[in-house]
Design a protein around this motif. Sequence first.
Motif, short mmCIF file in Angstrom:
data_model
loop_
_atom_site.label_atom_id
_atom_site.label_comp_id
_atom_site.label_asym_id
_atom_site.label_seq_id
_atom_site.Cartn_x
_atom_site.Cartn_y
_atom_site.Cartn_z
N ARG A 155 17.10 36.33 22.98
CA ARG A 155 16.52 37.68 22.97
C ARG A 155 17.01 38.40 21.73
N LEU A 156 16.27 39.43 21.35
CA LEU A 156 16.65 40.18 20.15
C LEU A 156 18.01 40.83 20.35
N PHE A 157 18.20 41.44 21.50
CA PHE A 157 19.51 42.03 21.82
C PHE A 157 19.96 41.45 23.15
N GLY A 158 21.25 41.52 23.39
CA GLY A 158 21.76 41.07 24.68
C GLY A 158 21.95 39.58 24.72
N LEU A 218 28.38 22.01 9.32
CA LEU A 218 27.01 22.53 9.28
C LEU A 218 26.68 23.30 10.56
N ARG A 242 27.36 17.06 12.95
CA ARG A 242 27.11 18.28 12.18
C ARG A 242 28.25 19.27 12.32
N ARG A 273 18.66 36.86 13.65
CA ARG A 273 18.46 38.30 13.75
C ARG A 273 17.92 38.89 12.45
N GLU A 279 15.79 8.77 34.84
CA GLU A 279 15.64 9.72 33.76
C GLU A 279 17.01 10.26 33.41
N ASN A 305 14.32 38.33 12.48
CA ASN A 305 13.68 39.18 13.47
C ASN A 305 13.49 40.59 12.97
N GLU A 336 22.47 7.28 23.39
CA GLU A 336 21.03 7.42 23.27
C GLU A 336 20.67 8.82 22.78
N SER A 337 19.38 9.03 22.52
CA SER A 337 18.98 10.34 22.01
C SER A 337 19.36 11.41 23.02
N LEU A 396 26.75 20.89 1.49
CA LEU A 396 27.93 20.02 1.45
C LEU A 396 28.34 19.71 0.01
N PHE A 413 36.04 22.50 1.18
CA PHE A 413 35.72 21.72 2.35
C PHE A 413 34.97 20.43 1.99
N VAL A 418 31.14 18.23 9.83
CA VAL A 418 30.99 18.55 8.42
C VAL A 418 30.73 20.04 8.21
N PRO A 471 33.05 26.46 0.78
CA PRO A 471 32.39 25.15 0.76
C PRO A 471 32.94 24.25 -0.34
N ASP A 481 14.69 4.93 23.17
CA ASP A 481 16.04 4.42 23.36
C ASP A 481 15.99 3.03 23.98
#
Lengths: 325, 628
Positions: free
Chosen positions: A19-22, A64, A59, B106, A271, B109, A49-50, B175, A87, A62, A84, B486
């Motif tokens: 949400r925009l706020f909250g 990101l 991520r 934001r 599943e 937005n 697996e995926s 990076l 790092f 590193v 950066p 998979d």
Amino acid sequence: MTDALRISALTKSFDVGKRLFGPSKAQVRAVQPLTLTVAENETLGIVGESGCGKSTLARMLVGLLPPTSGTIEIAGAALDNADPAVFGRKIQYVFQDPISSLNPRKTIRDILQAPLKHLHRMDGPARAARIREILAAVNLREEFLERYPHEFSGGQAQRIGIARALAADARILILDEPVSALDVSVQAQVLNLLADLKAEFGLTYLFISHDLAVVEAVSDRVAVLYFGSVVEIGSARQVFAAPRHPYTRLLAQSAPVVGRALKAPEGRETELPDPLNPPEGCAFRARCPRAQAICARQSPELTAVGGGVELACFNPLDVAAPDTA
Amino acid sequence: MTAFLKLLARNRLALAGLIVMGLVAGLALVTPILPLADPDVTDTANRFKPPFSEGALLGTDHLGRDLLSRLLHGTRLSLAVGIAAAVVAATLGAAIGIIAGFYGGRTDNVIMRGVDMLMAFPYILLALAIVAALGPGLMNALIAVAAVNIPFFARNIRGITVGIAHKEFVDAARLSGMTDARIILTEVLPNVVPVIVIAMSTTIGWMILETAGLSFLGLGSQPPQADLGSMLGEARSALISNPHTSIVPGAMILIIVMAINLLGDGVRDALDPRLRSGALSRPLPATEVRRKGPVPAHDGEGLLALRDLETRFHVKDRVYKAVGGVSLSVRPGECLGIIGESGSGKSVTALSVMGLVASPPGVITGGAVYYDGQDLIGAPYSTLRRLRGEKVAYIFQDPLATLHPLYTVGDQLIEAIQVHHPVAKSEARARAIDLLKSVRIPNAESRIASYPHEMSGGMRQRVGIAMALANDPDVIIADEPTTALDVTVQAQILAVLDDLRRDRGLAIVFITHDFGVVAQLCDRVAVMYAGRIVEQGRTDEILRAPAHPYTSKLMECVPELGEGRRRLEAIPGLPPLVDRLPDGCAFAERCHRVQPDCRQGELTLEATNDSRKVRCRHPEPITRERAS
């Protein structure tokens, strides 16, 4: 041997329905509290697996993605991605899709120069000399330097991606499915190149893949991820020769192998658990043939079971038990 | 740049626009040095002189000013204001769009809601309001026109930037130690510039019109200064009595806007990568067929039989021989594997069967495909259309791309059934539920109302299989149906396919790059390399003792579970490009058994026993058993 990389109680949650706020409507835990160490000059394979959280983990390592909680230590110092330029000299990343990780409007020289310029502040002649060294290391010809990424095949583009990571001169490389976009004949070329580079420069690898056979061929140790947690970790030989977690065995039996009859290794309706509505207890229990009452009540903790293997299972497979495949 | 100009010149209308625009702009540039009367000097004695009068080629206006001189000076001013407004709007709009798209969240937005508010006003009203607030004048008109066009650029550029900001090369740049500002300038901006140019070229015409509109209302250029809009405004009162005073600036506006729009469309077509790649050109309903030689006869073998099939792609002046003479056949209940690496022609072979290769650029140049004795190549489109899905069905690699995202899977299944069988919807629905059950989708009755994005990859591929089965086909062609899945899901899907062929006697052509999958599912296998079959035979025989060096090398490349940490075998080099195939064997360059005679002449697919064929002069020794 010192630890090159130490992760403790690392978690990552994503907001769903922003949400925009909250506050957001719900949260999805992509990585459950995760603790891992990678020794210097070691290759740790990560399989799953995926949707198991392996790319999210990579991520975060590193910088990101900011972790939700937990700490990452690189060579004994806490991860600090405020600058950066500091790092990037410690840890680098090799992307899955070699073509889309190269800017289509830059020449290979520009791409390889960027880390030398911004991380190491090298001047022109020093950069040219270093680029020559790196190209020789990844078996690419110097005439490629003035070309653009679209002129390369997948295997060549992945070498350029590896060359870029080498240019940063980091000791740790995160390899996120580095060969899954490549053909098998080229895949082997790239894997062998990675092995040579590791020996030559004393690198530490975190090798992420969904392909068990590839991980087995390159890794010292392997961690099996399911639903954001490590379910089994140990030396590659032990984990694959005698899997103790039922999920590891399921993975090993699902891989199609020449000379093994075709049969679905588990029920056909199974599943993955719903991340928005995670199950109580062990996340694997709905698919597990060995599930018991305790599995529904409690989540198993990762505990050492001897032989350097750690396991998160209440009812693991017996090491001595013959493979029932 | 020259390629761009060539593309532009191919579009006749754009070229005309470019020439006209060049002339107008040239005239506007040299206006101050032309021997023209002063545009602002009034001479009321000579008012409303008609065109072609002495001393005034286009006549004079209500104050006796020379119209030609006013027109050229006015054009100069209007063009300058229009272009300046376009540049300002593009620069500011692009900056806003890039920042919103790059940072997202934001920032995005807040910025975009502000832009939305600006867009909520009718734009001419907004321009009037801005000029009213700032006061009339050409500079303020320019600001107003630029301001109302900023949202257009901001929204366009933001959309493109969002896509680029999530590309991996941006992460890679981060990076590499680059700061955000540097990433925006050196990584994002160069990829956005073509879109900015396209947006500018199509909007600059509007902006000239809008400026003229404001001047017409007296809010732009102030007397005596001439621009095209104010000239029209001043001529309005003499519209009936002296129409030439209106026609002259009106015609110029028409010429400029027309030329710019034609040119803009041409620039867009030449720059837009989607248009350039031909993605928007509509392919023919069936692949074009241009068979030269005689059609190979059917030897009666197999339900589906390919004979010397050749498919080529004609791209510009190059000819890619994607499929170079492939013969295959498959019997009912049999599974034939086609294995090969990317670019080996295996998918094009499969698509050629039902004429599904996109034309242009694809052309079937030779061979035949017999289904139940009938040649499908060259069959009329109505025949192909009747057989597609009804007798020969396809399963594709990515079910998310092949299922329509806006319809439920049930609707899509029902459509597939009703295309070939005129049955009531309720009956088709019952059949669709049966199909979903037959591919073991749990809760088929409720799952039928799901949209593709609500299902997991494995479930979607089951829907793909169900759709292929919808009309009870005899042959299923599966093009890497499990590659995107998979391993645990792949095992389930393969089991479903295997049951189907045993229960229903389906013939399956299974395309893959995975030896493990071939070993588990296929009775026979054909290995493809550079558009040709290099080895063909029973799966167990080939896997036990591959005869072609490519097959044996490829098998050694594949890591198998349970062999521990090791160095993998690799094949050196890359496959040849199929538009420049070498003489002799296409694999010779990478082969470990190559002899001088491999590089000459045409190699044929020789039968070594009743089921085995090899295209090689120096195959692997037969005694060589593969240790496994």
